[in-house]
Design an enzyme around this catalytic site. Structure first.
Site, mmCIF file in Angstrom:
data_model
loop_
_atom_site.group_PDB
_atom_site.id
_atom_site.type_symbol
_atom_site.label_atom_id
_atom_site.label_comp_id
_atom_site.label_asym_id
_atom_site.label_seq_id
_atom_site.Cartn_x
_atom_site.Cartn_y
_atom_site.Cartn_z
ATOM 1 N N THR A 16 35.736 44.217 37.214
ATOM 2 C CA THR A 16 36.114 45.460 37.911
ATOM 3 C C THR A 16 37.460 45.333 38.627
ATOM 4 O OG1 THR A 16 34.894 44.749 39.873
ATOM 5 C CG2 THR A 16 33.718 46.191 38.333
ATOM 6 N N GLN A 18 41.656 44.096 39.074
ATOM 7 C CA GLN A 18 42.897 44.377 38.328
ATOM 8 C C GLN A 18 42.954 43.587 37.027
ATOM 9 O OE1 GLN A 18 47.388 44.317 39.679
ATOM 10 N NE2 GLN A 18 46.809 42.202 39.259
ATOM 11 N N LEU A 88 37.254 35.115 36.645
ATOM 12 C CA LEU A 88 38.300 35.736 37.464
ATOM 13 C C LEU A 88 37.796 36.154 38.840
ATOM 14 C CD1 LEU A 88 39.829 38.204 34.805
ATOM 15 C CD2 LEU A 88 40.374 35.797 35.162
ATOM 16 N N SER A 92 40.031 37.565 46.698
ATOM 17 C CA SER A 92 41.382 37.277 46.199
ATOM 18 C C SER A 92 42.512 37.614 47.170
ATOM 19 C CB SER A 92 41.609 38.052 44.895
ATOM 20 O OG SER A 92 41.713 39.442 45.172
ATOM 21 N N THR A 133 45.985 29.869 41.275
ATOM 22 C CA THR A 133 47.028 30.693 41.893
ATOM 23 C C THR A 133 48.179 29.840 42.437
ATOM 24 O OG1 THR A 133 47.479 32.007 43.876
ATOM 25 C CG2 THR A 133 45.522 30.661 43.940
ATOM 26 N N TYR A 157 42.148 30.726 51.305
ATOM 27 C CA TYR A 157 42.191 31.150 49.902
ATOM 28 C C TYR A 157 42.788 30.037 49.027
ATOM 29 C CZ TYR A 157 43.867 33.724 45.768
ATOM 30 O OH TYR A 157 44.129 34.135 44.481
ATOM 31 N N LYS A 161 40.937 27.727 46.119
ATOM 32 C CA LYS A 161 41.385 27.700 44.718
ATOM 33 C C LYS A 161 41.733 26.288 44.259
ATOM 34 C CE LYS A 161 41.180 32.060 43.367
ATOM 35 N NZ LYS A 161 40.551 32.500 42.129
ATOM 36 N N ARG A 192 46.574 47.368 41.053
ATOM 37 C CA ARG A 192 46.520 46.396 42.150
ATOM 38 C C ARG A 192 45.777 47.013 43.328
ATOM 39 N NH1 ARG A 192 46.633 41.058 43.508
ATOM 40 N NH2 ARG A 192 48.707 40.314 44.073
#
Ligand code: NAP
Length: 345
Positions: A16, A18, A88, A92, A133, A157, A161, A192
Site C-alpha cells: 500500500t 509508495q 518493503l 519509513s 536505505t 530508523y 535498517k 510519496r
C-alpha cells in the site's frame, strides 16, 4: 518468466506504500501473479489506506497480516508460495523514528526477522529483497557512498535498517539463501507520503496556487538530498532479484539538490516565487542534522544491474506538482479525491 511457463509469483510487504504500488505495477506488467501483505485495518478503510493501489485491486491478491505477527506472515507466505519476496514494509519516516523509537525498532527489526525466518522455513528456494536505505550511512565517512562505505546511522530508523541489512546478510550466508538488500537513496513521486519534504512542498504549492494557504514552513533549506523517481528505482529493485547471485547494491541518482532548489523549481512551475511563501523554521530541522552529504555512487548498479538513472529532477518535480494541482482543483468533485485531499490539509 520461468522456464516452466507458470507465471512467477511475487509477495510484497508494504504494497500500500509508495514503492509497493509502483513495484506491483511493474511486476504485473511482466506477467507476475502479485500478492500483497496488508494490515487488517486497511480493509476497513479501503478508500483511504489503499488509494495508491486502488487501480490494481482486481489484479492482485491481498492477504491480511502485520510485520509484528509471525503467524500472520507464516500464513501469508504459505498461501502465496512466492518465487520472489519483496520486503518493503517498514515504519519509513525518519522523524517519526525519533518520536517513537520503540515501534520503529519493533516493526523494522523484528518484522524483518520474522519475514526472514518464514522465508527460510517455507520457501528457501525463493529470492528475497530487503529495503535498505542511505540513512544507514547516517554520518558518512566518505562522499559519495558506495557498497563498501561503513554504516554510521544517526536515527532509530537508520539503526533499525542496519539491523535489517545484517539480518538479511546473515540469512544469506548462514543458510545459503538468495537474500539481498538495496541501499536506496531518497526516491519520490506523486505517491510519496505527505509528511516527506518533497510532497510537503508540492502539496503546499498546489494549495497556495489555489489560494487556500499562503505559507510553507520547512527546516534547513540548504540540506541537500540525492533524489530520484520511485517508479524508476523499483526497476532496479526487480533487477536485483534477477541476477545470477545475490548482491547488495546502492541505488541512487548520484546527484544532489538542495531543498531550496526543489522549492524554486516547484514554485516556478506553478508561476510562483518560493521566496514569497517559504520560511525556514528551527522546529523542522532534523534532530540528526549533521551537515554531511548523503550522495550515492551508482557505479555498481550501472555495471552489474545495467541500471542507469537519467531523469532530470525537473521532470520529477513537475509530475508531483501537476498531480497535486489536479488533486486540489478536483477537490469536492468526488468523495475519494476529497478524502485524499483531506490528508493534505
Ligand atoms: P511508505 O510509503 O511509508 O510505505 C510503507 C509501507 O509499509 C506501507 O504499505 C505500510 O502499510 C507498511 N507497513 C508499515 N508498518 C507495517 C506493519 N507493522 N505491518 C505491515 N505493514 C506495515 O514507504 P515507501 O516510501 O514505499 O518505502 C518502502 C520501503 O523502502 C520502506 O522500507 C522504506 O524504509 C524503504 N526506503 C524508502 C526510501 C524512500 O525514499 N522512499 C528510501 C530508502 C528506503 P500501511 O499502509 O498500512 O501503513
Amino acid at each position: 518468466m520461468t522456464s516452466t511457463s507458470h507465471p512467477k509469483r511475487a509477495f510484497i510487504t508494504g504494497i500500500t506504500g509508495q514503492d509497493g504500488s509502483y513495484l506491483a505495477e511493474l511486476l504485473l506488467s511482466k506477467g507476475y501473479m502479485v500478492f500483497g501483505l496488508v494490515r487488517r485495518v486497511a480493509f476497513e478503510d479501503e478508500a483511504h489506506r489503499m488509494h495508491r493501489i486502488a487501480h490494481l485491486l482486481d489484479r492482485i491478491e491481498l492477504i491480511p497480516g502485520s510485520l509484528e505477527s509471525f503467524p500472520s506472515l507464516y500464513a501469508a507466505i504459505k498461501k502465496s508460495s512466492p518465487d520472489e519476496i519483496y520486503h518493503l514494509a517498514a515504519q519509513s519516516y525518519v522523524n517519526t523514528s525519533f518520536e517513537d523509537e520503540f515501534s520503529t525498532m519493533n516493526a523494522n527489526i523484528n518484522g524483518t526477522h520474522n519475514m526472514l525466518a518464514v522465508y527460510r522455513d517455507l520457501v528457501p528456494q525463493a529470492r528475497f529483497y530487503f529495503a535498505g536505505t542511505s540513512e544507514m550511512f547516517g554520518r558518512p565517512s566518505q562522499i559519495p557512498q558506495n557498497e563498501n562505505t561503513p554504516f554510521a546511522p544517526r536515527s532509530a530508523y537508520g539503526i533499525s535498517k542496519v539491523a535489517g541489512f545484517h539480518l538479511t546478510k546473515n540469512y544469506r550466508e548462514n543458510y545459503g539463501l538468495f537474500a539481498c538488500s538495496g541501499i536506496l537513496y531518497n526516491h519520490e513521486s506523486p505517491r510519496r507520503g505527505f509528511e516527506f519534504v518533497t510532497r510537503k512542498i508540492t502539496s503546499h504549492v498546489a494549495k497556495i496556487k489555489k489560494g487556500l494557504i499562503n505559507r510553507l514552513e520547512l527546516g534547513n533549506l540548504d540540506s541537500r538530498r540525492d533524489w530520484g523517481h520511485a517508479r524508476k528505482y523499483m526497476e532496479a529493485v526487480w533487477l536485483m532479484l534477477q541476477q545470477p547471485k545475490p548482491l547488495d547494491c546502492v541505488i541512487c541518482s548520484g546527484k544532489t539538490h538542495s531543498v531550496r532548489e526543489f522549492c524554486k523549481i516547484a514554485f516556478e512551475y506553478a508561476g510562483l516565487n518560493y521566496q514569497d511563501y517559504v520560511h525556514s523554521v528551527q522546529k523542522f530541522y532534523r534532530a540528526d542534522s549533521t551537515g554531511q552529504t548523503l550522495v550515492g555512487d551508482p557505479a555498481q548498479a550501472e555495471n552489474y544491474l545495467g541500471w542507469r538513472y537519467d531523469l532530470p529532477i525537473e521532470r520529477l518535480i513537475h509530475e508531483m506538482v501537476d498531480h497535486d494541482l489536479s488533486l486540489v482543483f478536483t477537490v469536492r468533485q468526488s468523495t475519494k479525491t476529497e478524502q485524499i485531499f483531506n490528508v493534505m490539509t
